[in-house]
Write an enzyme that holds these catalytic residues in place. Sequence first.
Site, PDB file in Angstrom:
ATOM      1  N   GLY A  15       0.814  -1.218   0.000  1.00 43.56           N
ATOM      2  CA  GLY A  15       0.000   0.000   0.000  1.00 43.56           C
ATOM      3  C   GLY A  15       0.845   1.264   0.000  1.00 43.56           C
ATOM      4  O   GLY A  15       0.683   2.154  -0.846  1.00 43.56           O
ATOM      5  N   TYR A 138       4.910  -8.079  15.891  1.00 46.54           N
ATOM      6  CA  TYR A 138       5.145  -7.109  14.809  1.00 46.54           C
ATOM      7  C   TYR A 138       5.845  -5.856  15.356  1.00 46.54           C
ATOM      8  O   TYR A 138       6.890  -5.419  14.837  1.00 46.54           O
ATOM      9  CB  TYR A 138       3.805  -6.762  14.155  1.00 46.54           C
ATOM     10  CG  TYR A 138       3.842  -5.533  13.284  1.00 46.54           C
ATOM     11  CD1 TYR A 138       4.595  -5.505  12.115  1.00 46.54           C
ATOM     12  CD2 TYR A 138       3.123  -4.381  13.632  1.00 46.54           C
ATOM     13  CE1 TYR A 138       4.638  -4.372  11.316  1.00 46.54           C
ATOM     14  CE2 TYR A 138       3.153  -3.249  12.843  1.00 46.54           C
ATOM     15  CZ  TYR A 138       3.923  -3.243  11.688  1.00 46.54           C
ATOM     16  OH  TYR A 138       3.969  -2.115  10.908  1.00 46.54           O
TER      17      TYR A 138
HETATM   18  P1  NAI Z   1       1.889  -3.705   3.001  1.00 45.73           P
HETATM   19  O1  NAI Z   1       1.630  -4.973   3.729  1.00 45.73           O
HETATM   20  O2  NAI Z   1       0.821  -3.177   2.103  1.00 45.73           O
HETATM   21  O3  NAI Z   1       3.225  -3.805   2.160  1.00 45.73           O
HETATM   22  C1  NAI Z   1       4.338  -4.538   2.604  1.00 45.73           C
HETATM   23  C2  NAI Z   1       5.011  -5.123   1.376  1.00 45.73           C
HETATM   24  O4  NAI Z   1       6.151  -5.874   1.799  1.00 45.73           O
HETATM   25  C3  NAI Z   1       4.102  -6.090   0.591  1.00 45.73           C
HETATM   26  O5  NAI Z   1       4.020  -5.704  -0.774  1.00 45.73           O
HETATM   27  C4  NAI Z   1       4.768  -7.434   0.759  1.00 45.73           C
HETATM   28  O6  NAI Z   1       4.655  -8.273  -0.391  1.00 45.73           O
HETATM   29  C5  NAI Z   1       6.207  -7.054   1.020  1.00 45.73           C
HETATM   30  N1  NAI Z   1       6.893  -8.094   1.799  1.00 45.73           N
HETATM   31  C6  NAI Z   1       6.466  -8.695   2.933  1.00 45.73           C
HETATM   32  N2  NAI Z   1       7.331  -9.632   3.320  1.00 45.73           N
HETATM   33  C7  NAI Z   1       8.349  -9.611   2.413  1.00 45.73           C
HETATM   34  C8  NAI Z   1       9.534 -10.351   2.271  1.00 45.73           C
HETATM   35  N3  NAI Z   1       9.858 -11.311   3.150  1.00 45.73           N
HETATM   36  N4  NAI Z   1      10.338 -10.087   1.229  1.00 45.73           N
HETATM   37  C9  NAI Z   1      10.010  -9.116   0.329  1.00 45.73           C
HETATM   38  N5  NAI Z   1       8.877  -8.380   0.395  1.00 45.73           N
HETATM   39  C10 NAI Z   1       8.065  -8.633   1.443  1.00 45.73           C
HETATM   40  O7  NAI Z   1       2.252  -2.625   4.124  1.00 45.73           O
HETATM   41  P2  NAI Z   1       2.271  -1.036   3.990  1.00 45.73           P
HETATM   42  O8  NAI Z   1       1.082  -0.489   4.649  1.00 45.73           O
HETATM   43  O9  NAI Z   1       2.583  -0.667   2.607  1.00 45.73           O
HETATM   44  O10 NAI Z   1       3.511  -0.697   4.922  1.00 45.73           O
HETATM   45  C11 NAI Z   1       4.827  -0.573   4.410  1.00 45.73           C
HETATM   46  C12 NAI Z   1       5.805  -0.591   5.583  1.00 45.73           C
HETATM   47  O11 NAI Z   1       5.527   0.478   6.460  1.00 45.73           O
HETATM   48  C13 NAI Z   1       5.762  -1.870   6.416  1.00 45.73           C
HETATM   49  O12 NAI Z   1       7.061  -2.192   6.838  1.00 45.73           O
HETATM   50  C14 NAI Z   1       4.902  -1.478   7.597  1.00 45.73           C
HETATM   51  O13 NAI Z   1       5.233  -2.250   8.729  1.00 45.73           O
HETATM   52  C15 NAI Z   1       5.276  -0.021   7.766  1.00 45.73           C
HETATM   53  N6  NAI Z   1       4.201   0.759   8.377  1.00 45.73           N
HETATM   54  C16 NAI Z   1       3.098   1.096   7.631  1.00 45.73           C
HETATM   55  C17 NAI Z   1       2.102   1.864   8.191  1.00 45.73           C
HETATM   56  C18 NAI Z   1       0.930   2.323   7.388  1.00 45.73           C
HETATM   57  O14 NAI Z   1       0.133   3.102   7.930  1.00 45.73           O
HETATM   58  N7  NAI Z   1       0.762   1.929   6.140  1.00 45.73           N
HETATM   59  C19 NAI Z   1       2.164   2.265   9.605  1.00 45.73           C
HETATM   60  C20 NAI Z   1       3.365   1.864  10.284  1.00 45.73           C
HETATM   61  C21 NAI Z   1       4.347   1.152   9.671  1.00 45.73           C
HETATM   62  C1  15L Z   2       0.962  -0.263  11.182  1.00 46.22           C
HETATM   63  O1  15L Z   2       2.096  -0.436  11.608  1.00 46.22           O
HETATM   64  C2  15L Z   2       0.387  -1.091  10.107  1.00 46.22           C
HETATM   65  O2  15L Z   2       1.366  -1.554   9.199  1.00 46.22           O
HETATM   66  C3  15L Z   2      -0.716  -0.379   9.341  1.00 46.22           C
HETATM   67  O3  15L Z   2      -1.410  -1.322   8.544  1.00 46.22           O
HETATM   68  C4  15L Z   2      -1.688   0.309  10.318  1.00 46.22           C
HETATM   69  O4  15L Z   2      -2.352  -0.662  11.059  1.00 46.22           O
HETATM   70  C5  15L Z   2      -0.940   1.244  11.224  1.00 46.22           C
HETATM   71  O5  15L Z   2       0.170   0.632  11.838  1.00 46.22           O
HETATM   72  C6  15L Z   2      -1.801   1.844  12.345  1.00 46.22           C
HETATM   73  O6  15L Z   2      -1.381   1.823  13.491  1.00 46.22           O
HETATM   74  O7  15L Z   2      -2.873   2.360  12.036  1.00 46.22           O
END
Ligand code: NAI
Ligand code: 15L
Length: 269
Positions: A15, A138
Amino acid sequence: MPTPRTLLLTGAAGGLGTLMRSLLPEYGYELRLFDVRPVEGEPDAITADLGDQDALRAAVRGVDAVLHLAGISLEAPFEKILRSNIEGTYNLYEAAREAGVPRVVFASSNHAVGFTPAPRPGAPLIPVDTPRRPDTFYGLSKSFGEDLAQLYWDRHGLETVSVRIGSCFAEPADVRMLSVWMSPADGARLFHAALTAEEVGHTVVYGSSANTRLWWDLTSARALGYEPQDDSEQFAAKLIAEHGELDPHKPAHTHLGGRFVDDPPIWPY
Ligand code: NAI
Ligand code: 15L
C-alpha cells in the site's frame, strides 16, 4: 545530503510502496523496486524475498539510498515475523553495508511503542525517547529494526532515519487515526526529508501529519526539514458521527497502538 539519485524501494507492491511509487519521482528519485510479490505494471521490479541475500546484494548495487518498507505489516506468528522482519531487515542492512550504501530510511511503526498510554488532551506529547513498549511481535520486530539501525550507525557508519509511522492511508479510517494519521503527501515529504537531511546518524522520528489531535512530538521529524502540510481534522466530524468519541475505558482507545494492544489485525498470507 543531495537528493539520492537512485533509490531502492523495498515493499514496492504494498500500500505505502504504491503511494510512494507515484509520489517520490516528483522529488527527483529514480526508483529501483523490490518486493516478494510482482509489482503491477513494473516488469523491471525485482521480485524476491528478503531472505534471498543474493537478490538483495544485486538490488543495492549502485543505489544511493534505501527506503525499506518491505515486511509483514500486521501481527503474525513469531516464526513469520522472525523471517521477514527480523532476519529480512538484517539481510537488507548487511547488503547495504557491504555495498557502501550511505543511508537507509526504515519504516518503523507506532507499534514499537504501542502500549504507551495516549496523552490526555493538554498533556505533553509523547517524545521519541519514550521507552519502547511493543504491542505485538510485529511491534517487537520494529523495535529490533530501530536497534539494528543504531548498531549499523555506531559500528559501520551507515546512517538511518527510523520513521515510526502512524497510519499512512489516503484518509483516516477511525477516530484514533485522527491523532496518528499521515497523509500520503506528508509521507512523501517526510521520507524526502529523511533521505536528504545532513548528518542524521541514527535518528528516530514519528511519522504523521500536523494533526490537531496529534499524540506525539514531531520535533525530531521537523529537525530533518519536514514541514507537514495536512491535518486530519477535516475528517473528524464525519468519523466521530460514525464511531463516537474515544472511550477512556477501552484499551484500544487509550494506547498509541490502538487495537493492536488487544485484538491485532492478523497478516493474511
Ligand atoms: P503492506 O503490507 O501493504 O506492504 C508490505 C510489502 O512488503 C508487501 O508488498 C509485501 O509483499 C512485502 N513483503 C512482505 N514480506 C516480504 C519479504 N519477506 N520479502 C520481500 N517483500 C516482502 O504494508 P504497507 O502499509 O505498505 O507498509 C509498508 C511498511 O511500512 C511496512 O514495513 C509497515 O510495517 C510499515 N508501516 C506502515 C504503516 C501504514 O500506515 N501503512 C504504519 C506503520 C508502519
Ligand atoms: C501499522 O504499523 C500497520 O502496518 C498499518 O497497517 C496500520 O495498522 C498502522 O500501523 C496503524 O497503526 O494504524
